[in-house]
Design a protein around this motif. Structure first.
Motif, mmCIF file in Angstrom:
data_model
loop_
_atom_site.group_PDB
_atom_site.id
_atom_site.type_symbol
_atom_site.label_atom_id
_atom_site.label_comp_id
_atom_site.label_asym_id
_atom_site.label_seq_id
_atom_site.Cartn_x
_atom_site.Cartn_y
_atom_site.Cartn_z
ATOM 1 N N LYS A 203 33.930 33.118 51.477
ATOM 2 C CA LYS A 203 34.997 33.897 52.068
ATOM 3 C C LYS A 203 34.751 35.380 51.809
ATOM 4 O O LYS A 203 33.976 35.676 50.905
ATOM 5 N N HIS A 233 37.342 28.066 47.279
ATOM 6 C CA HIS A 233 37.200 27.413 45.975
ATOM 7 C C HIS A 233 38.488 26.753 45.500
ATOM 8 O O HIS A 233 38.462 25.879 44.649
ATOM 9 N N TYR A 234 39.645 27.112 46.095
ATOM 10 C CA TYR A 234 40.879 26.438 45.691
ATOM 11 C C TYR A 234 40.831 24.943 45.986
ATOM 12 O O TYR A 234 41.419 24.137 45.277
ATOM 13 N N LYS A 237 39.536 22.773 43.207
ATOM 14 C CA LYS A 237 40.275 22.667 41.937
ATOM 15 C C LYS A 237 40.774 21.232 41.789
ATOM 16 O O LYS A 237 41.263 20.630 42.745
ATOM 17 N N GLU A 271 48.707 36.392 40.038
ATOM 18 C CA GLU A 271 47.627 36.856 39.152
ATOM 19 C C GLU A 271 48.132 38.033 38.327
ATOM 20 O O GLU A 271 48.910 38.857 38.825
ATOM 21 N N ARG A 278 36.916 45.714 42.204
ATOM 22 C CA ARG A 278 36.577 45.380 43.596
ATOM 23 C C ARG A 278 37.388 46.227 44.571
ATOM 24 O O ARG A 278 37.746 45.771 45.657
ATOM 25 N N ASP A 290 43.128 38.113 51.599
ATOM 26 C CA ASP A 290 42.352 37.678 50.432
ATOM 27 C C ASP A 290 42.809 36.309 49.931
ATOM 28 O O ASP A 290 41.987 35.475 49.585
ATOM 29 N N HIS A 295 43.398 30.368 50.504
ATOM 30 C CA HIS A 295 43.951 29.571 49.410
ATOM 31 C C HIS A 295 45.377 29.076 49.675
ATOM 32 O O HIS A 295 45.663 27.888 49.580
ATOM 33 N N LYS A 395 48.915 40.544 42.798
ATOM 34 C CA LYS A 395 48.182 40.959 41.607
ATOM 35 C C LYS A 395 49.128 41.812 40.755
ATOM 36 O O LYS A 395 50.105 42.365 41.266
ATOM 37 N N ARG A 400 49.700 34.524 35.097
ATOM 38 C CA ARG A 400 48.745 33.916 36.030
ATOM 39 C C ARG A 400 49.180 32.474 36.236
ATOM 40 O O ARG A 400 49.140 31.657 35.307
ATOM 41 N N GLN A 434 47.191 25.729 38.266
ATOM 42 C CA GLN A 434 46.531 26.394 37.141
ATOM 43 C C GLN A 434 47.455 27.425 36.523
ATOM 44 O O GLN A 434 48.319 27.937 37.228
HETATM 45 C C1 BG6 Z 1 39.480 34.974 45.222
HETATM 46 C C2 BG6 Z 1 40.073 36.308 45.560
HETATM 47 O O1 BG6 Z 1 39.218 34.239 46.393
HETATM 48 O O2 BG6 Z 1 40.386 34.241 44.423
HETATM 49 C C3 BG6 Z 1 40.413 37.072 44.306
HETATM 50 O O3 BG6 Z 1 39.149 37.066 46.333
HETATM 51 C C4 BG6 Z 1 41.290 36.233 43.406
HETATM 52 O O4 BG6 Z 1 41.052 38.300 44.606
HETATM 53 C C5 BG6 Z 1 40.672 34.860 43.189
HETATM 54 O O5 BG6 Z 1 41.409 36.912 42.176
HETATM 55 C C6 BG6 Z 1 41.600 33.955 42.429
HETATM 56 O O6 BG6 Z 1 40.901 32.790 42.086
HETATM 57 P P1 BG6 Z 1 41.303 31.965 40.801
HETATM 58 O O7 BG6 Z 1 40.449 30.733 40.870
HETATM 59 O O8 BG6 Z 1 40.998 32.845 39.626
HETATM 60 O O9 BG6 Z 1 42.753 31.684 40.926
#
Ligand code: BG6
Length: 545
Positions: A203, A233-234, A237, A271, A278, A290, A295, A395, A400, A434
């Motif tokens: 992504k 990547h979500y 998980k 977060e 970045r 993002d 996600h 953010k 988190r 998480q």
């Molecule tokens: C990423 C975003 O895809 O996911 C980031 O680009 C974000 O901005 C991150 O911090 C969060 O991933 P995780 O697995 O830490 O919740």
């Protein structure tokens, strides 16, 4: 062509017709054995070579090297497995290996690397220096990969990982194709090349519908859709995968998973961090693109989808797509009412000072980019009509946490009101993605004693205490999935495009100044007060997880 989102306007229709003909879902590769795939039995990748394009970057060090090492440690990678790092920098094989080892030692869940495991891994790691725009680099890469096939027995199986900015995808895939490395259109070449070829793309997948379509189109000119693995990547998980098991592996929950019993759903991806260096990427991206585009919408789709016919990639993705198609894109007036965007100003988060977003390096001093977004979405389906889905991400928030919280409807009668007990809190089922992965059910219970008092209590399942094993990192699961050819946890072209169809009107209204103002919130708070008002208007409140 199945399940392609219909394109309304003429121009888009023309673009659609120009696309290369793709096989229908049924013509695509034979389905893997559903028993093996469905149960996701302990899996072992076939011998293969993984080529990491952009191998000297952050992703290879932070995520890919640790994930591969852990897969090796758990016995999921065969001894023939080989990594080729492909990048511009002038590095020796030794220096590249040292770069990956550093990543493992810094970021792996199992660290430091065990010398014996690392030594055998390192023997299969090579570095290929080349410029991504130089055709010769790809011809040499092809020769190298053929040699690796002969020497290490990798059988012509190749996984290309594009760990580079998306702007480089078209150039790279075209050069791969010209060098005969893309196995373009496996149908056309079937029988002429041994082994499989797959490509993983990172992504962000486009920055709006138009760019995502262009990207899909460019990939489709070289690869068949089933060769393309779009990573979110979500989806890798453990708790997200458990959501399907929770819903469809138990008889208890599915009957109440609908508008008759569920009042509303909240999806939070919070977060504490800022943009973590970045700034340049983030300032051009913002929270909606993002996190919500991939996600959060994927979490919503898995939460809300109907049971798939089989636990198979195409069935799962068909069901997720149906959910996304049932989300009605907003008009500018609806954007103003149903969305809130915010940007953090300096504040304290978990005892540390976070500077204002606009003071971050490489962020414009008058940036209008949102670091927080809250949305109210509806899914116009028989199952979900009338149930609001509230999504928020940001953010610089106080903790988190990623969770899906389901609020159930109240009991039809306040039976205990006469005994002096006011309305009891609604039942809530919170699926914690998480950290502290688990599932929590909140319900009313009688306080022991002669009087009638009711208090809300928790029934709490925690992964950590119920299972004595560590969950694999999402990248471990997803890399292995790509190697065994299981695309269930990767997003399909039509899903990605539909997500942009939902979000584009929001981005456009914000851009045109019709979607409500950009609010500011102090770092360490739960976003601007307007986000609370979004729910208060509906007589609801955000959970404070
Ligand atoms: C990423 C975003 O895809 O996911 C980031 O680009 C974000 O901005 C991150 O911090 C969060 O991933 P995780 O697995 O830490 O919740």
């Amino acid at each position: 062509m199945a399940t392609r989102v219909e394109v309304a306007d003429e121009q888009a229709g023309a673009r659609e017709r120009e696309r290369p003909q793709k096989p229908s879902r049924d013509e695509r590769q034979p389905r893997p054995n559903p028993l093996r795939e469905g149960l996701r039995l302990e899996r072992m990748a076939e011998p293969c070579t993984m080529v990491i394009c952009g191998a000297t970057g952050d992703l290879a060090e932070r995520k890919l090297a640790p994930a591969l090492y852990n897969c090796l440690l758990s016995g999921s990678l065969p001894p023939e497995f080989t990594v080729v790092g492909f990048a511009r920098r002038d590095l020796s094989d030794e220096a590249f290996r040292a770069h990956l080892l550093e990543g493992i030692n810094k970021f792996s869940r199992n660290r430091p690397a065990k010398p014996a495991i690392w030594d055998s891994f390192a023997r299969g790691i090579e570095y290929h220096r080349g410029d991504f725009d130089d055709p010769a680099a790809y011809v040499e890469l092809a020769t190298r990969l053929d040699r690796i096939d002969r020497d290490r027995g990798t059988a012509g199986n190749r996984l290309f990982y594009l760990a580079v900015p998306p702007a480089l995808y078209p150039e790279i895939v075209n050069h791969l194709d010209r060098a005969g490395l893309a196995a373009a259109g496996q149908r056309r070449r079937r029988g002429t090349k041994r082994g499989w070829t797959r490509v993983i793309v990172e992504k962000p997948f486009g920055s709006d519908l138009e760019s995502a379509r262009t990207l899909n189109h460019e990939l489709a000119e070289v690869f068949d859709e089933e060769q393309v693995y779009r990573i979110d990547h979500y989806l890798g998980k453990e708790t997200v995968q458990n959501l399907a098991v929770f819903r469809f592996g138990n008889g208890l929950f599915e009957p109440i998973w609908n508008r008759r019993y569920i009042d509303s759903v909240q999806i939070t991806v919070a977060e504490t961090v800022g943009v973590e260096g970045r700034g340049e990427f983030y300032d051009a991206t913002g929270a909606l693109r993002d996190v919500v585009q991939g996600h959060a919408l994927q979490l919503m789709a898995i939460f809300a989808m109907d049971p798939p016919v089989e636990f198979h990639a195409e069935d799962l993705r068909d069901e997720k797509l149906k959910v996304l198609r049932a989300v009605k894109p907003m008009s500018p007036a609806e954007v103003a009412t149903n969305t809130v965007r915010g940007q953090y100003v300096s504040g304290w988060v978990e005892g540390a000072k976070l500077v204002s977003y606009r003071d971050e390096p490489e962020v414009e001093p008058d940036s209008q980019t949102e670091t927080f977004v809250a949305l109210k979405l509806g899914i116009d389906s028989w199952r979900w009509a009338g149930v609001p889905f509230y999504l928020r991400t940001g953010k610089g928030l106080p903790s988190r946490v990623t969770e899906i919280a389901v609020q159930f409807k109240q009991a039809p009668l306040a039976l205990f009101a006469r005994a002096g007990v006011p309305q009891i809190d609604p039942n809530v089922l919170a699926i914690r993605v998480q950290p502290d992965e688990g599932i929590l059910l909140r319900f009313g219970a009688k306080v022991p004693g002669q009087g009638m008092q009711i208090r809300t209590v928790n029934m709490d399942f925690r992964y950590g205490s119920s299972f004595a094993v560590d969950s694999p990192d999402a990248y471990e699961t997803l890399l292995l999935d790509a190697m065994v050819g299981d695309a269930s946890l990767f997003t399909r072209d039509d899903e990605v495009e539909r997500a942009w169809e939902i979000l584009d009107p929001i981005l456009e209204a914000w851009q045109a100044g019709q979607g409500g103002p950009l609010h500011f919130y102090g770092a360490g708070t739960w976003g601007p007060p307007a986000a609370d008002e979004l729910l208060e208007r509906d007589g609801r409140a955000w959970r404070r997880p």
